[in-house]
Design an enzyme around this catalytic site. Sequence first.
Site, PDB file in Angstrom:
ATOM      1  N   GLY A  61      30.491  64.747  25.464  1.00  0.00           N
ATOM      2  CA  GLY A  61      31.438  64.982  26.576  1.00  0.00           C
ATOM      3  C   GLY A  61      31.082  65.675  27.444  1.00  0.00           C
ATOM      4  O   GLY A  61      29.877  66.096  27.449  1.00  0.00           O
ATOM      5  N   SER A  97      19.370  62.608  27.586  1.00  0.00           N
ATOM      6  CA  SER A  97      20.195  63.152  28.582  1.00  0.00           C
ATOM      7  C   SER A  97      19.360  64.380  29.139  1.00  0.00           C
ATOM      8  O   SER A  97      18.402  65.008  28.706  1.00  0.00           O
ATOM      9  CB  SER A  97      21.400  64.084  28.070  1.00  0.00           C
ATOM     10  OG  SER A  97      21.963  64.874  28.933  1.00  0.00           O
ATOM     11  N   ALA A  98      19.397  64.643  30.829  1.00  0.00           N
ATOM     12  CA  ALA A  98      19.212  65.793  31.203  1.00  0.00           C
ATOM     13  C   ALA A  98      19.267  66.959  30.693  1.00  0.00           C
ATOM     14  O   ALA A  98      18.515  68.105  30.845  1.00  0.00           O
ATOM     15  CB  ALA A  98      19.720  65.908  32.562  1.00  0.00           C
ATOM     16  N   TYR A 129      23.603  69.972  21.642  1.00  0.00           N
ATOM     17  CA  TYR A 129      23.551  68.461  22.239  1.00  0.00           C
ATOM     18  C   TYR A 129      22.073  68.359  22.862  1.00  0.00           C
ATOM     19  O   TYR A 129      21.674  67.150  22.666  1.00  0.00           O
ATOM     20  CB  TYR A 129      24.560  68.470  23.431  1.00  0.00           C
ATOM     21  CG  TYR A 129      24.589  67.079  24.259  1.00  0.00           C
ATOM     22  CD1 TYR A 129      25.119  65.863  23.497  1.00  0.00           C
ATOM     23  CD2 TYR A 129      24.163  66.896  25.461  1.00  0.00           C
ATOM     24  CE1 TYR A 129      25.121  64.763  24.223  1.00  0.00           C
ATOM     25  CE2 TYR A 129      23.974  65.547  26.090  1.00  0.00           C
ATOM     26  CZ  TYR A 129      24.612  64.647  25.543  1.00  0.00           C
ATOM     27  OH  TYR A 129      24.781  63.465  25.934  1.00  0.00           O
ATOM     28  N   LYS A 163      19.158  65.417  21.617  1.00  0.00           N
ATOM     29  CA  LYS A 163      18.552  64.482  22.483  1.00  0.00           C
ATOM     30  C   LYS A 163      17.188  64.502  22.378  1.00  0.00           C
ATOM     31  O   LYS A 163      16.331  63.487  22.473  1.00  0.00           O
ATOM     32  CB  LYS A 163      19.378  64.536  23.779  1.00  0.00           C
ATOM     33  CG  LYS A 163      20.639  64.116  24.285  1.00  0.00           C
ATOM     34  CD  LYS A 163      20.724  62.568  24.021  1.00  0.00           C
ATOM     35  CE  LYS A 163      22.297  62.361  24.210  1.00  0.00           C
ATOM     36  NZ  LYS A 163      22.460  60.694  23.928  1.00  0.00           N
ATOM     37  N   ASN A 178      24.265  62.789  34.777  1.00  0.00           N
ATOM     38  CA  ASN A 178      25.776  62.983  34.855  1.00  0.00           C
ATOM     39  C   ASN A 178      26.352  61.682  35.535  1.00  0.00           C
ATOM     40  O   ASN A 178      26.334  61.648  36.796  1.00  0.00           O
ATOM     41  CB  ASN A 178      25.952  64.153  36.140  1.00  0.00           C
ATOM     42  CG  ASN A 178      25.592  65.325  35.439  1.00  0.00           C
ATOM     43  OD1 ASN A 178      26.124  65.742  34.453  1.00  0.00           O
ATOM     44  ND2 ASN A 178      24.880  66.189  36.149  1.00  0.00           N
ATOM     45  N   GLU A 187      35.889  64.876  29.492  1.00  0.00           N
ATOM     46  CA  GLU A 187      35.613  64.329  30.647  1.00  0.00           C
ATOM     47  C   GLU A 187      34.692  65.227  31.274  1.00  0.00           C
ATOM     48  O   GLU A 187      34.311  66.424  31.098  1.00  0.00           O
ATOM     49  CB  GLU A 187      36.670  64.208  31.630  1.00  0.00           C
ATOM     50  CG  GLU A 187      37.452  65.504  32.083  1.00  0.00           C
ATOM     51  CD  GLU A 187      38.361  66.244  31.310  1.00  0.00           C
ATOM     52  OE1 GLU A 187      38.984  67.010  31.472  1.00  0.00           O
ATOM     53  OE2 GLU A 187      38.441  65.816  30.045  1.00  0.00           O
ATOM     54  N   LYS A 188      33.663  64.439  32.307  1.00  0.00           N
ATOM     55  CA  LYS A 188      32.726  65.131  32.998  1.00  0.00           C
ATOM     56  C   LYS A 188      33.296  65.786  34.167  1.00  0.00           C
ATOM     57  O   LYS A 188      34.357  65.274  34.943  1.00  0.00           O
ATOM     58  CB  LYS A 188      31.491  64.134  33.575  1.00  0.00           C
ATOM     59  CG  LYS A 188      30.923  63.554  31.993  1.00  0.00           C
ATOM     60  CD  LYS A 188      29.868  64.577  31.556  1.00  0.00           C
ATOM     61  CE  LYS A 188      29.160  63.925  30.379  1.00  0.00           C
ATOM     62  NZ  LYS A 188      27.942  63.240  30.798  1.00  0.00           N
ATOM     63  N   ARG A 214      20.803  71.786  38.198  1.00  0.00           N
ATOM     64  CA  ARG A 214      20.358  70.476  37.692  1.00  0.00           C
ATOM     65  C   ARG A 214      20.322  69.508  38.726  1.00  0.00           C
ATOM     66  O   ARG A 214      21.311  69.181  39.471  1.00  0.00           O
ATOM     67  CB  ARG A 214      20.973  70.154  36.507  1.00  0.00           C
ATOM     68  CG  ARG A 214      20.393  68.991  35.774  1.00  0.00           C
ATOM     69  CD  ARG A 214      21.216  68.648  34.664  1.00  0.00           C
ATOM     70  NE  ARG A 214      20.683  69.548  33.588  1.00  0.00           N
ATOM     71  CZ  ARG A 214      21.521  69.865  32.333  1.00  0.00           C
ATOM     72  NH1 ARG A 214      22.642  69.275  32.265  1.00  0.00           N
ATOM     73  NH2 ARG A 214      20.837  70.706  31.591  1.00  0.00           N
TER      74      ARG A 214
END
Length: 330
Positions: A81, A123-124, A154, A158, A183, A196-197, A288
């Site tokens: 999320g 993911s980054a 998280y 990953k 993202n 939500e992002k 980022r």
Amino acid sequence: MATNNIPTALVCGAGGFIGGHLVKRLKREGFWVRGVDLKFPPFAETEADDFVVGDLRDQNFCRLVTDRKFDEVYQLAADMGGAGYIFTGQHDADVMHNSATINLNMLDACQKRNVRGMFYSSSACMYPEHNQKDPDNPNCAEDSAYPAAPDSEYGWEKLFSERLYLAYNRNYGMRNRVARYHNIFGPEGTWEGGKEKAPAAVCRKVAQTPNNGEVEIWGDGTQTRSFLYIDECLEGTIRLTRSDFEGPVNVGSEEMVTINQLVDLVSDIAGKKVIKKHIPGPLGVRGRNSDNRLIGQKLGWKPSATLRSGLEKTYEWIERQVRSNTRAAA
């Protein structure tokens, strides 16, 4: 039922935002597609030829859905999320357990079915926190991953799963591919409810706010990010999957903006003036940005769509959802 001369694909997480769009893309390419998720896509009918609702944390279910040797397998399913879900610490155990279990199960099922290889969406968030403290100069080059120090559990999961997929390449001769998403946003994604992002959250807040109204922003708004439109994400994903490069490689945009600038961009698209109200909230790293040198070198490709062009499509879709929900509540 798929036939021998039609390519086949399995999309795990096909009820989610990226997975739902990926199914549509593969169908346009002529694939027979099976989608798998805990739920059907919430905002559009799935285009999968076969959609199976079930839990990929169940090893028997994973074996059930890999009942044939697929040409391409995309593993996007995860417990995830936005910042309001990942960085509070309240969901750490579930995030790590659920996502790791899915990856362990699917790799085992596919390897035993002699699937040639899988695509895995990392993911980054796995990049070290200490390299992302300067909002103006974050370091997200692929080789900066170690010494490892992600800013969230998280991110740690990953990173573990990246190593898991690449270990299967070495030990079992698989051709797994690993991308680090930065993202991803676009229409038909989660836009409310806490998962939500940032782009979707900002679009929703602006859509709900009258002209000259207030929009709440977590922190001082000077934290930086880059955001990649969904169509660009799919292109990078498919190119990597069909390449000879295993990764890990960034799939993201290099168009870095502050969160304040993101709000300004969305309000301009909406034709509104808004007042930013900065409040305490979970933030993640200070800066980022995707480093696209490696993907350009290895795949001869970099994303080209501007942030504004993607936000225009996304805002239009989210504004319709807001208006629809407002009418339904009236």
